[in-house]
Design a protein around this motif. Sequence first.
Motif, PDB file in Angstrom:
ATOM      1  N   THR A  42      68.118 -11.465  27.749  1.00  0.00           N
ATOM      2  CA  THR A  42      67.735 -11.478  29.159  1.00  0.00           C
ATOM      3  C   THR A  42      66.219 -11.529  29.323  1.00  0.00           C
ATOM      4  O   THR A  42      65.714 -12.216  30.215  1.00  0.00           O
ATOM      5  CB  THR A  42      68.321 -10.249  29.883  1.00  0.00           C
ATOM      6  N   ALA A  43      65.487 -10.838  28.470  1.00  0.00           N
ATOM      7  CA  ALA A  43      64.026 -10.869  28.545  1.00  0.00           C
ATOM      8  C   ALA A  43      63.490 -12.274  28.255  1.00  0.00           C
ATOM      9  O   ALA A  43      62.603 -12.770  28.966  1.00  0.00           O
ATOM     10  CB  ALA A  43      63.424  -9.854  27.576  1.00  0.00           C
ATOM     11  N   LEU A  44      64.035 -12.925  27.233  1.00  0.00           N
ATOM     12  CA  LEU A  44      63.612 -14.301  26.935  1.00  0.00           C
ATOM     13  C   LEU A  44      63.962 -15.246  28.079  1.00  0.00           C
ATOM     14  O   LEU A  44      63.156 -16.095  28.474  1.00  0.00           O
ATOM     15  CB  LEU A  44      64.245 -14.784  25.630  1.00  0.00           C
ATOM     16  N   ALA A  45      65.162 -15.094  28.623  1.00  0.00           N
ATOM     17  CA  ALA A  45      65.563 -15.925  29.762  1.00  0.00           C
ATOM     18  C   ALA A  45      64.671 -15.660  30.971  1.00  0.00           C
ATOM     19  O   ALA A  45      64.340 -16.584  31.725  1.00  0.00           O
ATOM     20  CB  ALA A  45      67.028 -15.659  30.114  1.00  0.00           C
TER      21      ALA A  45
ATOM     22  N   PRO B  79      70.629   2.380  29.225  1.00  0.00           N
ATOM     23  CA  PRO B  79      69.284   2.686  29.753  1.00  0.00           C
ATOM     24  C   PRO B  79      68.815   1.625  30.761  1.00  0.00           C
ATOM     25  O   PRO B  79      67.998   0.770  30.457  1.00  0.00           O
ATOM     26  CB  PRO B  79      68.398   2.700  28.506  1.00  0.00           C
ATOM     27  N   TRP B  80      69.370   1.698  31.976  1.00  0.00           N
ATOM     28  CA  TRP B  80      69.090   0.678  32.987  1.00  0.00           C
ATOM     29  C   TRP B  80      67.621   0.581  33.357  1.00  0.00           C
ATOM     30  O   TRP B  80      67.114  -0.528  33.602  1.00  0.00           O
ATOM     31  CB  TRP B  80      69.933   0.916  34.235  1.00  0.00           C
ATOM     32  N   ALA B  81      66.916   1.696  33.441  1.00  0.00           N
ATOM     33  CA  ALA B  81      65.504   1.647  33.845  1.00  0.00           C
ATOM     34  C   ALA B  81      64.669   0.890  32.823  1.00  0.00           C
ATOM     35  O   ALA B  81      63.847   0.038  33.187  1.00  0.00           O
ATOM     36  CB  ALA B  81      64.957   3.060  34.041  1.00  0.00           C
ATOM     37  N   THR B  82      64.871   1.155  31.552  1.00  0.00           N
ATOM     38  CA  THR B  82      64.114   0.450  30.514  1.00  0.00           C
ATOM     39  C   THR B  82      64.503  -1.022  30.477  1.00  0.00           C
ATOM     40  O   THR B  82      63.651  -1.899  30.361  1.00  0.00           O
ATOM     41  CB  THR B  82      64.351   1.091  29.132  1.00  0.00           C
ATOM     42  N   PHE B  83      65.802  -1.291  30.607  1.00  0.00           N
ATOM     43  CA  PHE B  83      66.283  -2.665  30.628  1.00  0.00           C
ATOM     44  C   PHE B  83      65.638  -3.435  31.792  1.00  0.00           C
ATOM     45  O   PHE B  83      65.080  -4.517  31.608  1.00  0.00           O
ATOM     46  CB  PHE B  83      67.808  -2.678  30.758  1.00  0.00           C
ATOM     47  N   ALA B  84      65.708  -2.874  32.986  1.00  0.00           N
ATOM     48  CA  ALA B  84      65.146  -3.534  34.172  1.00  0.00           C
ATOM     49  C   ALA B  84      63.634  -3.694  34.054  1.00  0.00           C
ATOM     50  O   ALA B  84      63.079  -4.729  34.439  1.00  0.00           O
ATOM     51  CB  ALA B  84      65.505  -2.739  35.428  1.00  0.00           C
TER      52      ALA B  84
ATOM     53  N   CYS C  13      59.022  -9.240  31.839  1.00  0.00           N
ATOM     54  CA  CYS C  13      59.048 -10.562  31.207  1.00  0.00           C
ATOM     55  C   CYS C  13      59.084 -11.675  32.248  1.00  0.00           C
ATOM     56  O   CYS C  13      58.423 -12.701  32.089  1.00  0.00           O
ATOM     57  CB  CYS C  13      60.228 -10.663  30.251  1.00  0.00           C
ATOM     58  N   LEU C  14      59.830 -11.473  33.323  1.00  0.00           N
ATOM     59  CA  LEU C  14      59.844 -12.447  34.412  1.00  0.00           C
ATOM     60  C   LEU C  14      58.433 -12.626  34.973  1.00  0.00           C
ATOM     61  O   LEU C  14      57.959 -13.752  35.167  1.00  0.00           O
ATOM     62  CB  LEU C  14      60.800 -11.987  35.512  1.00  0.00           C
ATOM     63  N   LEU C  15      57.753 -11.520  35.207  1.00  0.00           N
ATOM     64  CA  LEU C  15      56.396 -11.576  35.760  1.00  0.00           C
ATOM     65  C   LEU C  15      55.393 -12.176  34.772  1.00  0.00           C
ATOM     66  O   LEU C  15      54.433 -12.831  35.185  1.00  0.00           O
ATOM     67  CB  LEU C  15      55.959 -10.182  36.208  1.00  0.00           C
ATOM     68  N   ILE C  16      55.611 -11.979  33.479  1.00  0.00           N
ATOM     69  CA  ILE C  16      54.753 -12.622  32.479  1.00  0.00           C
ATOM     70  C   ILE C  16      54.924 -14.138  32.563  1.00  0.00           C
ATOM     71  O   ILE C  16      53.945 -14.888  32.507  1.00  0.00           O
ATOM     72  CB  ILE C  16      55.067 -12.093  31.060  1.00  0.00           C
ATOM     73  N   GLY C  17      56.160 -14.604  32.726  1.00  0.00           N
ATOM     74  CA  GLY C  17      56.392 -16.036  32.902  1.00  0.00           C
ATOM     75  C   GLY C  17      55.703 -16.571  34.141  1.00  0.00           C
ATOM     76  O   GLY C  17      55.075 -17.633  34.113  1.00  0.00           O
ATOM     77  N   VAL C  18      55.799 -15.837  35.243  1.00  0.00           N
ATOM     78  CA  VAL C  18      55.134 -16.235  36.490  1.00  0.00           C
ATOM     79  C   VAL C  18      53.621 -16.285  36.283  1.00  0.00           C
ATOM     80  O   VAL C  18      52.958 -17.271  36.634  1.00  0.00           O
ATOM     81  CB  VAL C  18      55.485 -15.265  37.643  1.00  0.00           C
TER      82      VAL C  18
END
Length: 149
Positions: free
Chosen positions: A132-135, A57-62, A68-73
């Motif tokens: 990947t989400a944590l990273a 499920p690439w769309a959900t993964f991406a 998560c990247l944007l939450i970190g930002v």
Amino acid sequence: MGDPVDPDVDLRVEEQRAELGPGRWRVLGVISLGGMVGALARYGLAVAFPVPAGGFPWATFATNVLGCLLIGVLMAVITRARAPHPLVRPFAGVGVLGGFTTFSTYVVDFQRLIASGAALVGLVYLLATVLTALAAVWAGARLTRLVLR
């Protein structure tokens, strides 16, 4: 029955009691508006990139990794700001990014993969998403702090 009480509010402290006042409707409003924006963006990605039966499920993964990247930002920017607007985090963090990320769909996707006999794909998806989400949160926050220095 009265309104629910926020467990981190000490009702003996006047400033904290104010969190439970009429201003909460503004916060709920911006969270709702942000959630609508985030959920529509997530839905658009899911429609644009459908998952074949037993496929990754690439769309959900991406969606989850990007969210998560944007939450970190966002968290790095907010913690650096002198006085961020009090509605920025509820709107962008809880609303937009909370509506955009979809860890409930992640679990359903995993269950579907297992049920369809794609256990290896399901296991890879399960582990890859979490790691990947944590990273991504860490990288988003770290890179943003470096840029803001």
